[in-house]
Scaffold this motif. Sequence first.
Motif, PDB file in Angstrom:
ATOM      1  N   ALA A  29     -15.480  -8.615  48.605  1.00  0.00           N
ATOM      2  CA  ALA A  29     -14.413  -9.615  48.754  1.00  0.00           C
ATOM      3  C   ALA A  29     -13.334  -9.348  47.720  1.00  0.00           C
ATOM      4  O   ALA A  29     -13.579  -8.722  46.682  1.00  0.00           O
ATOM      5  N   THR A  30     -12.110  -9.828  48.011  1.00  0.00           N
ATOM      6  CA  THR A  30     -11.021  -9.787  47.039  1.00  0.00           C
ATOM      7  C   THR A  30     -10.407 -11.181  46.942  1.00  0.00           C
ATOM      8  O   THR A  30     -10.385 -11.923  47.923  1.00  0.00           O
ATOM      9  N   HIS A  31      -9.913 -11.526  45.736  1.00  0.00           N
ATOM     10  CA  HIS A  31      -9.296 -12.829  45.492  1.00  0.00           C
ATOM     11  C   HIS A  31      -7.967 -12.628  44.786  1.00  0.00           C
ATOM     12  O   HIS A  31      -7.828 -11.730  43.953  1.00  0.00           O
ATOM     13  N   ALA A  32      -7.002 -13.493  45.080  1.00  0.00           N
ATOM     14  CA  ALA A  32      -5.718 -13.458  44.391  1.00  0.00           C
ATOM     15  C   ALA A  32      -5.695 -14.403  43.198  1.00  0.00           C
ATOM     16  O   ALA A  32      -4.732 -14.412  42.429  1.00  0.00           O
ATOM     17  N   ASP A  33      -6.745 -15.198  43.032  1.00  0.00           N
ATOM     18  CA  ASP A  33      -6.868 -16.102  41.879  1.00  0.00           C
ATOM     19  C   ASP A  33      -8.346 -16.346  41.623  1.00  0.00           C
ATOM     20  O   ASP A  33      -9.204 -15.778  42.307  1.00  0.00           O
ATOM     21  N   ALA A  34      -8.628 -17.199  40.631  1.00  0.00           N
ATOM     22  CA  ALA A  34     -10.025 -17.438  40.259  1.00  0.00           C
ATOM     23  C   ALA A  34     -10.660 -18.574  41.057  1.00  0.00           C
ATOM     24  O   ALA A  34     -11.873 -18.773  40.987  1.00  0.00           O
ATOM     25  N   GLU A  35      -9.841 -19.293  41.815  1.00  0.00           N
ATOM     26  CA  GLU A  35     -10.363 -20.422  42.577  1.00  0.00           C
ATOM     27  C   GLU A  35     -11.333 -19.933  43.662  1.00  0.00           C
ATOM     28  O   GLU A  35     -11.039 -19.030  44.429  1.00  0.00           O
ATOM     29  N   GLY A  36     -12.496 -20.536  43.698  1.00  0.00           N
ATOM     30  CA  GLY A  36     -13.486 -20.177  44.699  1.00  0.00           C
ATOM     31  C   GLY A  36     -14.259 -18.904  44.390  1.00  0.00           C
ATOM     32  O   GLY A  36     -15.105 -18.471  45.180  1.00  0.00           O
ATOM     33  N   LEU A  37     -13.967 -18.292  43.232  1.00  0.00           N
ATOM     34  CA  LEU A  37     -14.617 -17.034  42.887  1.00  0.00           C
ATOM     35  C   LEU A  37     -16.125 -17.195  42.705  1.00  0.00           C
ATOM     36  O   LEU A  37     -16.909 -16.351  43.161  1.00  0.00           O
ATOM     37  N   LEU A  38     -16.545 -18.280  42.062  1.00  0.00           N
ATOM     38  CA  LEU A  38     -17.975 -18.497  41.840  1.00  0.00           C
ATOM     39  C   LEU A  38     -18.712 -18.638  43.166  1.00  0.00           C
ATOM     40  O   LEU A  38     -19.817 -18.108  43.332  1.00  0.00           O
ATOM     41  N   SER A  39     -18.096 -19.328  44.130  1.00  0.00           N
ATOM     42  CA  SER A  39     -18.709 -19.474  45.448  1.00  0.00           C
ATOM     43  C   SER A  39     -18.832 -18.125  46.147  1.00  0.00           C
ATOM     44  O   SER A  39     -19.842 -17.831  46.797  1.00  0.00           O
ATOM     45  N   THR A  40     -17.815 -17.296  45.987  1.00  0.00           N
ATOM     46  CA  THR A  40     -17.850 -15.960  46.590  1.00  0.00           C
ATOM     47  C   THR A  40     -18.966 -15.123  45.981  1.00  0.00           C
ATOM     48  O   THR A  40     -19.685 -14.410  46.691  1.00  0.00           O
ATOM     49  N   VAL A  41     -19.114 -15.209  44.666  1.00  0.00           N
ATOM     50  CA  VAL A  41     -20.175 -14.461  43.983  1.00  0.00           C
ATOM     51  C   VAL A  41     -21.539 -14.918  44.486  1.00  0.00           C
ATOM     52  O   VAL A  41     -22.421 -14.103  44.770  1.00  0.00           O
TER      53      VAL A  41
END
Length: 216
Positions: A29-41
């Motif tokens: 996955a790729t993210h443009a910010d840190a929001e939702g990053l923990l859920s993605t991990v």
Amino acid sequence: MRVVIAEDQALLREGLARLFRDGGHEVAATHADAEGLLSTVAATGPDLVVLDIRMPPTFTDEGARAAATIKEHHPAVGVLLLSQHIETAHAMTLATREGFGYLLKDRVLEVGDFLATAERVANGGSALEPRVVAHLVAPVHGGPLARLSERERGVLELMAQGLTNTGIAGRLVVSERTVEAHVRHILVKLDIPESEDGHRRVLAVLAHLRAVHEIP
């Protein structure tokens, strides 16, 4: 290696993704910010998260805080922080964790070394930007680091970057036995107990540097 990337600059984000894919790794996955990053991990179970220290909305320390949260909830996941500028406090706050790395973004251009570093961090190793380490191991007047010789400080820099004795010997073009002797002297001079575990050795050195330089 399974990777998640969080970087607000679209070109760099896509460039990192291409770099990892070309290196034979999976970008989950790729993210443009840190929001939702923990859920993605949590959902993707990556081996490594690569993220920028400064991301939206404030461009201050969103990435660093996200990195700390990831290591707290998913300690086995490697975290590699990238930064445009040297930011010692953020790097050293996490530097004593297993599977942590901190590099300046221009190191991405050294593709082979960058991928090797990323793999080392994903496997639980450590990696610190050489320019950060060089700053940290500058001798403090009257402090423990002032006890080290110039050669020992050079060895300490490479230790803190995560290099093994074999790697240090190759970099300095000396024998591995010579490096082992330097390491013993460094540990004695810094009052750090010797250990058979090379990774713990690096963590101990980094923890000591952190204390000496009063980094929070």
